[in-house]
Scaffold this active site. Structure first.
Site, PDB file in Angstrom:
ATOM      1  N   HIS A 129      43.450  27.635  62.043  1.00  0.00           N
ATOM      2  CA  HIS A 129      42.285  27.961  60.860  1.00  0.00           C
ATOM      3  C   HIS A 129      42.311  29.893  61.053  1.00  0.00           C
ATOM      4  CE1 HIS A 129      41.760  23.862  60.622  1.00  0.00           C
ATOM      5  NE2 HIS A 129      41.313  23.827  62.399  1.00  0.00           N
ATOM      6  N   SER A 184      49.486  57.056  52.523  1.00  0.00           N
ATOM      7  CA  SER A 184      48.841  57.160  51.754  1.00  0.00           C
ATOM      8  C   SER A 184      49.204  59.034  50.595  1.00  0.00           C
ATOM      9  CB  SER A 184      47.516  57.152  51.877  1.00  0.00           C
ATOM     10  OG  SER A 184      46.530  56.869  50.823  1.00  0.00           O
ATOM     11  N   LYS A 235      46.864  56.661  56.920  1.00  0.00           N
ATOM     12  CA  LYS A 235      47.351  55.821  57.085  1.00  0.00           C
ATOM     13  C   LYS A 235      48.586  55.760  56.814  1.00  0.00           C
ATOM     14  CE  LYS A 235      45.521  52.468  54.752  1.00  0.00           C
ATOM     15  NZ  LYS A 235      45.114  52.262  53.326  1.00  0.00           N
ATOM     16  N   GLU A 261      54.733  44.560  52.778  1.00  0.00           N
ATOM     17  CA  GLU A 261      53.890  43.685  51.010  1.00  0.00           C
ATOM     18  C   GLU A 261      54.868  43.579  49.728  1.00  0.00           C
ATOM     19  OE1 GLU A 261      49.493  46.194  51.700  1.00  0.00           O
ATOM     20  OE2 GLU A 261      51.694  47.519  51.678  1.00  0.00           O
ATOM     21  N   TYR A 267      75.754  20.494  26.296  1.00  0.00           N
ATOM     22  CA  TYR A 267      75.548  22.175  26.164  1.00  0.00           C
ATOM     23  C   TYR A 267      74.474  22.447  25.389  1.00  0.00           C
ATOM     24  CZ  TYR A 267      75.888  26.938  26.384  1.00  0.00           C
ATOM     25  OH  TYR A 267      75.234  28.250  26.345  1.00  0.00           O
TER      26      TYR A 267
HETATM   27  N1  ARG Z   1      76.787  32.539  26.960  1.00  0.00           N
HETATM   28  C1  ARG Z   1      77.124  31.091  26.929  1.00  0.00           C
HETATM   29  C2  ARG Z   1      76.325  30.744  27.954  1.00  0.00           C
HETATM   30  O1  ARG Z   1      75.844  31.337  29.147  1.00  0.00           O
HETATM   31  C3  ARG Z   1      77.926  30.624  27.324  1.00  0.00           C
HETATM   32  C4  ARG Z   1      78.222  29.030  26.804  1.00  0.00           C
HETATM   33  C5  ARG Z   1      78.583  29.451  25.392  1.00  0.00           C
HETATM   34  N2  ARG Z   1      78.908  28.041  24.456  1.00  0.00           N
HETATM   35  C6  ARG Z   1      78.433  28.105  23.291  1.00  0.00           C
HETATM   36  N3  ARG Z   1      79.015  26.448  23.039  1.00  0.00           N
HETATM   37  N4  ARG Z   1      78.106  28.557  22.430  1.00  0.00           N
HETATM   38  O2  ARG Z   1      75.719  29.462  28.224  1.00  0.00           O
END
Ligand code: ARG
Length: 467
Positions: A156, A277, A283, A290, A317
């Site tokens: 504490h 400072s 200082k 920090e 993706y």
């Molecule tokens: N520059 C893209 C990334 O960083 C690479 C992959 C791109 N793929 C696509 N299907 N457009 O993710």
């Protein structure tokens, strides 16, 4: 030139075109893109897609790109490259002609970026483990040098009990070794190769994925192409691990800032890492500490931003995934810069043992030991707690410490007090009773330091063996 423009009739909006590029940051992946491309090229040759000559040309071209990038940063000034994959292809074609376009046979940028990012993180983990080991070594050295010096431990933020300075320093070593361990475990899980996963359904050519994985020092290929092209768990896990490390560094920085204040005076800030400072001539500010505390907040932010980027993404993706790179790069670079600075700071910071000792000997840090004296004489612990509490109250009135109370006054509280009570309150006795594994009794602390030093040496050995 617009990339992959066959199916389009209109050019890209120039602002959009510039805005969507990632080469400004993913150029950090160049080394890994080249390595992954070389492995892919060799697999293409084995699959009968490239001739031996074409392979040699491609490998030489890739090597040359790497060398040119090493020699001059300006080589990377390419205002047309969309991303690191596009950059390499462009350069390769410029160097070896149309054969360069064959390199992309049977692969997709989706698997490339997933692979490059893994390779990048894997390298950073190795560097971090090295830096963390050196940091821990310095903490352990300082702990050893502190020998039997004592300081108050706080709960504490109130003085609680005396501990060895070495015990306190080793607390940080435990935290940092856990961080190193978490990094190693993260590395182990992520060390699988996405190459051969194609865009989402797997490569369209019979590529030997085991061969590619081995060429890049992965433990093997990933097992599902949909997951492999959309997975960023490894990046999240890595940055989460870094944010825990950042949290430890930040707590350390905060404690050092407190201890360097005039109010504590436990440490003297090294001038090499402090500034004055612009206004107040007296200082000396704890800038390094920090900034560590400040920058570490950003890393915690990165781990949250990564999770938020991922949380709404359907498989597999999506271009959003491009946004997972920056938090990874910034967290990595920030921590890689911080660790050696903290190591340097820790190596030279002055510990003011007199001040720490003084603080230890006042403020009733021996009160629990006093209660333990009674407990050892058969007094139930609740009662002993109560009676020492009364003795403390007497002391507060008289502005003295427990050991200054005369025996008759103590005996009026409990006749079990005897002359040996005073000895049991000495700093040595109080430290010595914490004689359990993990406790602050000097022999235990020495043992912990020695064990940790052995662990650090073993880690150094492993690092050396891998290098
Ligand atoms: N520059 C893209 C990334 O960083 C690479 C992959 C791109 N793929 C696509 N299907 N457009 O993710």
């Amino acid at each position: 030139m617009k990339m992959l423009s066959g199916r389009f009739r209109q050019p890209l909006d120039p602002d959009f075109e510039r805005w969507q590029r990632s080469f400004g940051f993913d150029r950090r992946l160049l080394k890994y893109e080249l390595a992954a491309s070389s492995a892919h090229a060799r697999a293409l040759k084995n699959a009968g897609i490239l001739s031996a000559d074409e392979l040699i040309n491609i490998l030489q071209g890739l090597k040359q790109i790497g060398e040119q990038a090493e020699v001059s940063q300006a080589f990377l000034d390419d205002s047309e490259a969309e991303d690191v994959h596009h950059f390499v292809e462009k350069r390769l074609v410029a160097l070896i002609g149309e054969t360069g376009y064959k390199l992309h046979s049977g692969r997709s940028r989706n698997e490339q970026i997933a692979t490059d990012l893994r390779l990048y993180i894997r390298t950073v983990i190795d560097q971090l483990c090295c830096e963390l080991t050196e940091l821990c070594a310095v903490f352990a050295d300082r702990a050893e040098q502190a020998a039997d010096a004592a300081m108050p431990a706080y709960t504490h933020l109130q003085r609680a009990e005396p501990v060895l300075v070495g015990h306190w320093l080793m607390a940080y070593v435990d935290m940092f070794l856990r961080d190193a361990d978490r990094l190693a475990s993260c590395r182990k899980r992520m060390n699988l190769c996405p190459l051969g996963s194609g865009a989402v359904a797997g490569a369209t050519l019979p590529l030997d994925r085991e061969f590619i994985a081995q060429a890049l020092n992965f433990d093997g290929p990933t097992t599902n192409s949909i997951d492999a092209t959309s997975d960023r768990d490894f990046a999240i896990e890595f940055v989460n691990t870094l944010s825990l490390l950042a949290l430890h560094l930040s707590r350390w920085a905060e404690e050092m800032i407190l201890f360097s204040s005039h109010e504590y005076g436990f440490i003297t800030l090294p001038e090499a890492y402090s500034t004055g400072s612009s206004a107040m001539p007296q200082k000396k500010n704890p800038d390094l500490l920090e900034l560590v505390r400040g920058k570490c907040g950003g890393i915690v932010g990165h781990s949250i931003s990564l999770m938020i980027t991922l949380k709404g993404l359907p498989l597999s993706y999506n271009k959003d995934l491009q946004e997972t790179q920056k938090p990874v790069f910034d967290s990595s670079e920030t921590i890689l810069q911080i660790l050696p600075l903290v190591t340097g700071w820790m190596r030279i910071v002055e510990l003011n043992h007199d001040r720490m000792q003084q603080a230890t000997e006042s403020g009733f840090t021996n009160a629990w030991a006093a209660a333990t004296y009674l407990v050892r004489r058969g007094v139930p612990s609740r009662l002993a707690h109560e009676q020492i509490g009364k003795a403390v109250q007497l002391c507060v009135g008289k502005d003295c410490e427990l050991q200054d109370l005369p025996l008759d006054e103590l005996r009026s509280i409990n006749p079990a007090f005897d002359q040996d009570f005073y000895e049991s309150l000495s700093l040595q006795s109080v430290l010595a009773i914490h004689d359990v594994p993990g406790g602050t009794a000097p022999a235990r602390v020495r043992q912990a330091i020695n064990l940790t030093k052995e662990k650090i040496e073993a880690l150094r050995g492993e690092i050396h063996a891998h290098a």
